[in-house]
Scaffold this active site. Structure first.
Site, mmCIF file in Angstrom:
data_model
loop_
_atom_site.group_PDB
_atom_site.id
_atom_site.type_symbol
_atom_site.label_atom_id
_atom_site.label_comp_id
_atom_site.label_asym_id
_atom_site.label_seq_id
_atom_site.Cartn_x
_atom_site.Cartn_y
_atom_site.Cartn_z
ATOM 1 N N ASP A 12 -7.286 -4.309 -0.693
ATOM 2 C CA ASP A 12 -6.786 -4.690 0.630
ATOM 3 C C ASP A 12 -6.233 -6.109 0.665
ATOM 4 O O ASP A 12 -6.253 -6.761 1.710
ATOM 5 C CB ASP A 12 -7.883 -4.524 1.711
ATOM 6 C CG ASP A 12 -8.493 -3.148 1.702
ATOM 7 O OD1 ASP A 12 -7.735 -2.174 1.547
ATOM 8 O OD2 ASP A 12 -9.728 -3.037 1.832
ATOM 9 N N LYS A 15 -1.291 -5.544 -1.091
ATOM 10 C CA LYS A 15 -0.372 -5.073 -2.147
ATOM 11 C C LYS A 15 0.770 -4.255 -1.556
ATOM 12 O O LYS A 15 1.908 -4.375 -1.987
ATOM 13 C CB LYS A 15 -1.137 -4.224 -3.177
ATOM 14 C CG LYS A 15 -2.185 -5.014 -3.936
ATOM 15 C CD LYS A 15 -2.981 -4.151 -4.875
ATOM 16 C CE LYS A 15 -3.882 -3.171 -4.162
ATOM 17 N NZ LYS A 15 -4.947 -3.768 -3.339
ATOM 18 N N GLY A 39 -5.418 2.516 0.837
ATOM 19 C CA GLY A 39 -4.688 2.487 2.101
ATOM 20 C C GLY A 39 -3.767 1.298 2.055
ATOM 21 O O GLY A 39 -4.199 0.164 2.132
ATOM 22 N N HIS A 40 -2.480 1.573 1.836
ATOM 23 C CA HIS A 40 -1.494 0.493 1.779
ATOM 24 C C HIS A 40 -0.760 0.458 3.118
ATOM 25 O O HIS A 40 -0.228 1.478 3.540
ATOM 26 C CB HIS A 40 -0.438 0.774 0.701
ATOM 27 C CG HIS A 40 -0.987 0.869 -0.684
ATOM 28 N ND1 HIS A 40 -1.668 -0.156 -1.289
ATOM 29 C CD2 HIS A 40 -0.935 1.854 -1.596
ATOM 30 C CE1 HIS A 40 -1.995 0.201 -2.509
ATOM 31 N NE2 HIS A 40 -1.587 1.428 -2.717
ATOM 32 N N GLN A 221 -6.703 -0.511 -4.859
ATOM 33 C CA GLN A 221 -8.000 -1.196 -4.875
ATOM 34 C C GLN A 221 -7.838 -2.594 -5.508
ATOM 35 O O GLN A 221 -6.749 -3.144 -5.452
ATOM 36 C CB GLN A 221 -9.080 -0.379 -5.602
ATOM 37 C CG GLN A 221 -9.461 0.915 -4.899
ATOM 38 C CD GLN A 221 -8.544 2.078 -5.220
ATOM 39 O OE1 GLN A 221 -8.229 2.332 -6.363
ATOM 40 N NE2 GLN A 221 -8.114 2.800 -4.215
HETATM 41 P P1 GTP Z 1 -5.544 -1.106 -1.035
HETATM 42 O O1 GTP Z 1 -4.595 -0.453 -1.984
HETATM 43 O O2 GTP Z 1 -6.264 -0.164 -0.159
HETATM 44 O O3 GTP Z 1 -6.440 -2.041 -1.725
HETATM 45 O O4 GTP Z 1 -4.707 -1.970 0.107
HETATM 46 P P2 GTP Z 1 -3.556 -3.058 0.144
HETATM 47 O O5 GTP Z 1 -3.771 -4.135 -0.851
HETATM 48 O O6 GTP Z 1 -2.206 -2.419 0.132
HETATM 49 O O7 GTP Z 1 -3.797 -3.750 1.570
HETATM 50 P P3 GTP Z 1 -3.907 -3.091 3.019
HETATM 51 O O8 GTP Z 1 -2.553 -2.683 3.439
HETATM 52 O O9 GTP Z 1 -5.010 -2.134 3.112
HETATM 53 O O10 GTP Z 1 -4.448 -4.350 3.862
HETATM 54 C C1 GTP Z 1 -3.730 -5.498 4.102
HETATM 55 C C2 GTP Z 1 -3.535 -5.666 5.616
HETATM 56 O O11 GTP Z 1 -3.089 -6.969 5.902
HETATM 57 C C3 GTP Z 1 -2.476 -4.747 6.188
HETATM 58 O O12 GTP Z 1 -2.832 -4.407 7.504
HETATM 59 C C4 GTP Z 1 -1.214 -5.607 6.181
HETATM 60 O O13 GTP Z 1 -0.267 -5.222 7.169
HETATM 61 C C5 GTP Z 1 -1.798 -6.958 6.493
HETATM 62 N N1 GTP Z 1 -1.112 -8.115 5.890
HETATM 63 C C6 GTP Z 1 -0.544 -8.209 4.664
HETATM 64 N N2 GTP Z 1 -0.137 -9.477 4.437
HETATM 65 C C7 GTP Z 1 -0.473 -10.185 5.550
HETATM 66 C C8 GTP Z 1 -0.350 -11.577 5.911
HETATM 67 O O14 GTP Z 1 0.139 -12.419 5.167
HETATM 68 N N3 GTP Z 1 -0.859 -11.936 7.130
HETATM 69 C C9 GTP Z 1 -1.419 -11.047 7.983
HETATM 70 N N4 GTP Z 1 -1.886 -11.495 9.149
HETATM 71 N N5 GTP Z 1 -1.549 -9.738 7.672
HETATM 72 C C10 GTP Z 1 -1.080 -9.322 6.475
HETATM 73 P P1 IMP Z 2 -14.443 5.361 -3.720
HETATM 74 O O1 IMP Z 2 -13.263 4.833 -4.446
HETATM 75 O O2 IMP Z 2 -14.110 6.132 -2.492
HETATM 76 O O3 IMP Z 2 -15.399 6.088 -4.610
HETATM 77 O O4 IMP Z 2 -15.277 4.086 -3.172
HETATM 78 C C1 IMP Z 2 -15.946 3.199 -4.047
HETATM 79 C C2 IMP Z 2 -15.899 1.773 -3.507
HETATM 80 O O5 IMP Z 2 -14.570 1.272 -3.567
HETATM 81 C C3 IMP Z 2 -16.354 1.612 -2.053
HETATM 82 O O6 IMP Z 2 -16.998 0.368 -1.910
HETATM 83 C C4 IMP Z 2 -15.051 1.601 -1.299
HETATM 84 O O7 IMP Z 2 -15.159 0.923 -0.069
HETATM 85 C C5 IMP Z 2 -14.164 0.848 -2.264
HETATM 86 N N1 IMP Z 2 -12.738 1.192 -2.130
HETATM 87 C C6 IMP Z 2 -12.147 2.336 -2.547
HETATM 88 N N2 IMP Z 2 -10.825 2.308 -2.267
HETATM 89 C C7 IMP Z 2 -10.585 1.120 -1.677
HETATM 90 C C8 IMP Z 2 -9.397 0.487 -1.189
HETATM 91 O O8 IMP Z 2 -8.283 1.007 -1.263
HETATM 92 N N3 IMP Z 2 -9.552 -0.763 -0.655
HETATM 93 C C9 IMP Z 2 -10.749 -1.379 -0.619
HETATM 94 N N4 IMP Z 2 -11.887 -0.841 -1.073
HETATM 95 C C10 IMP Z 2 -11.805 0.398 -1.589
HETATM 96 MG MG MG Z 3 -6.070 -0.984 1.705
#
Ligand code: GTP
Ligand code: IMP
Ligand code: MG
Length: 421
Positions: A12, A15, A39-40, A221
């Site tokens: 999170d 990315k 969740g991107h 992740q």
């Molecule tokens: P995983 O693959 O699940 O690990 O997620 P991810 O790395 O793609 O990140 P994800 O989208 O779950 O979470 C990032 C959150 O922060 C999202 O809601 C984005 O819209 C938001 N975001 C990204 N960059 C910024 C920033 O610079 N500032 C703010 N305020 N929000 C941001």
């Molecule tokens: P699983 O991947 O569903 O088995 O979860 C294992 C661990 O990884 C838990 O702590 C989840 O919250 C964490 N996790 C899995 N996917 C994500 C992600 O996309 N973002 C952040 N944490 C994650």
């Molecule tokens: Mg995410």
């Protein structure tokens, strides 16, 4: 040109946003590990897209690939394709390719994931998407692959072979054994629809690289959730670090040009496991509320804390980052002072690097320095020099202490809220 992007913390990091921002310059964007636990979030032209399986380059012309190192729930993929279509983005077989060997998440994987987590005395906090059990079957050589659901006789043969032990396992855990043979028709129906999408991801990417095209590998992740190097047992079931992109996509390490680490200006974690700089107080609340720190997949509140340098140092080693993208700097605006964790105290000794074992990490006491904060809203800032002085000092200090270049700085979820340092 082959670029890998991974998360440097616990996922999170943003990315999705960084990949979306870079995708217009790439010919291919590929997912190499994980599944719909990811969740991107991509925010573009006033719309927010929450993507779980489809690579975050979907809003551009890039070809998208789902590699054989991933685990894929076909129902979720179809929902995502429909959601994008409703928003005017068509994901046809010329746009998306799925490797024939991609592992399929079956209903019994999801059931077993839930049942196992319920029974764990020490919970992991899984996303309940069947990820771990799908990878168990890959390693156990009992996976069902993308090519299987596209071919009725192969699929039925495999179900006959696998279902009896899944029935027994579900029964033993107190679940409904019928799940082992459920949704077969639905899977075959989706398999028929996805058949034209099947491709050989390694072959496509290697050809593209030979032809001088640009390929971006999108991690899901984060580094410290890695199955080999993370904070076991509180990890996901795939390898989340940069090396995994080569294995997961079938591209040799000699082909890698760039590895970009996405890192937040603070830290978050969702689910259980050690987080030494966690702030269960008003600072944590500030970060959660201002940063919108709620899980994209599960909606759970993310645990929030100060930037942790020992964790960052380990992430830089594990991934070999050539540069970093610093996200969410805007979220720190309004804090009077900011703490930065330089090292830990563990058993009376000071250390500056993350210990190997989770038990040790959970006993680490952070050693902080205080840095003056800034009040200004920076979400409209377009260049490094326009940041408030204290924000610039903070970024420069991070760079110096990490020993890694920060290439991009993100100050908001939108596409335009990013600039190069
Ligand atoms: P995983 O693959 O699940 O690990 O997620 P991810 O790395 O793609 O990140 P994800 O989208 O779950 O979470 C990032 C959150 O922060 C999202 O809601 C984005 O819209 C938001 N975001 C990204 N960059 C910024 C920033 O610079 N500032 C703010 N305020 N929000 C941001
Ligand atoms: P699983 O991947 O569903 O088995 O979860 C294992 C661990 O990884 C838990 O702590 C989840 O919250 C964490 N996790 C899995 N996917 C994500 C992600 O996309 N973002 C952040 N944490 C994650
Ligand atoms: Mg995410």
């Amino acid at each position: 040109m082959f670029t890998i992007i991974t998360g440097a913390q616990f996922g999170d990091e943003g990315k999705g946003k960084i990949v979306d921002m870079m995708a217009s310059q790439y010919d291919i964007v590929a997912r190499f590990q994980g599944g719909d636990n990811a969740g991107h979030t991509v925010v573009a032209e006033g719309k927010t897209y929450k993507l779980h399986l489809i690579p975050s380059g979907v809003l551009f012309d890039a070809r998208l690939l789902i590699g054989p190192g991933t685990v894929m729930n076909p129902g979720i993929l179809m929902e995502e394709i429909a959601m994008l279509s409703d928003n005017g983005v068509e994901v046809s077989p010329s746009k998306l390719g799925i490797d024939a060997k991609t592992s399929i998440i079956m209903p019994y994987h999801v059931a077993l994931d839930g049942l196992r987590e319920q029974k764990r005395a020490v919970k992991i906090g899984t996303t309940n998407r069947g990820i771990g059990f799908a990878y168990v079957d890959k390693v156990g050589r009992e996976e069902i692959q993308m090519a299987d659901i596209a071919d009725k006789s192969r699929f039925m043969r495999k179900i006959e072979e696998i279902a009896p032990q899944k029935e027994a396992a579900i029964k033993e855990m107190g679940g409904e054994p019928k799940i082992a043979r459920s949704e077969i028709d639905a899977y075959l129906e989706i398999g028929k629809k996805l058949k034209p999408y099947i491709t050989d991801v390694s072959k496509e990417i290697n050809k593209a690289l030979k032809d001088g095209r640009k390929v971006l590998a999108e991690g899901a992740q984060g580094t410290h959730l890695d199955i080999i190097h993370g904070t076991q047992k509180f990890v996901t079931s795939s390898s989340t670090i940069a090396g995994s992109a080569c294995a997961g996509l079938g591209v040799g390490p000699t082909k890698v040009n760039e590895v970009i680490g996405v890192i937040k200006a603070y830290i978050t974690r969702v689910g259980e496991g050690p987080l030494p700089t966690e702030q269960k107080n008003e600072v944590g609340e500030h970060l959660r509320e201002k940063g919108g720190e709620f899980g994209t997949t599960t909606g759970r509140p993310r645990r929030c804390g100060w930037f942790d340098m020992p964790l960052a140092r380990k992430a830089i080693n594990l991934n070999g980052y050539t540069s970093m993208a610093l996200t969410k700097l805007d979220v720190l605006s309004g804090l009077k002072s900011i703490k930065l964790c330089l090292g830990y105290e563990l058993e009376g000794k000071n250390i500056d690097y993350m210990p190997e074992l989770s038990d040790d990490v959970s006993r680490c006491k952070p050693i902080y320095i205080d840095i003056p904060g800034w009040r200004e809203d920076i979400t409209d800032t377009e260049s490094f020099v326009d940041l408030p002085e204290n924000a610039r000092l903070y970024v420069e200090l991070l760079e110096e202490l990490m020993g890694a270049d920060i290439g991009y700085i993100s100050v908001g979820p939108g596409r335009k809220q990013t600039f190069m340092k």
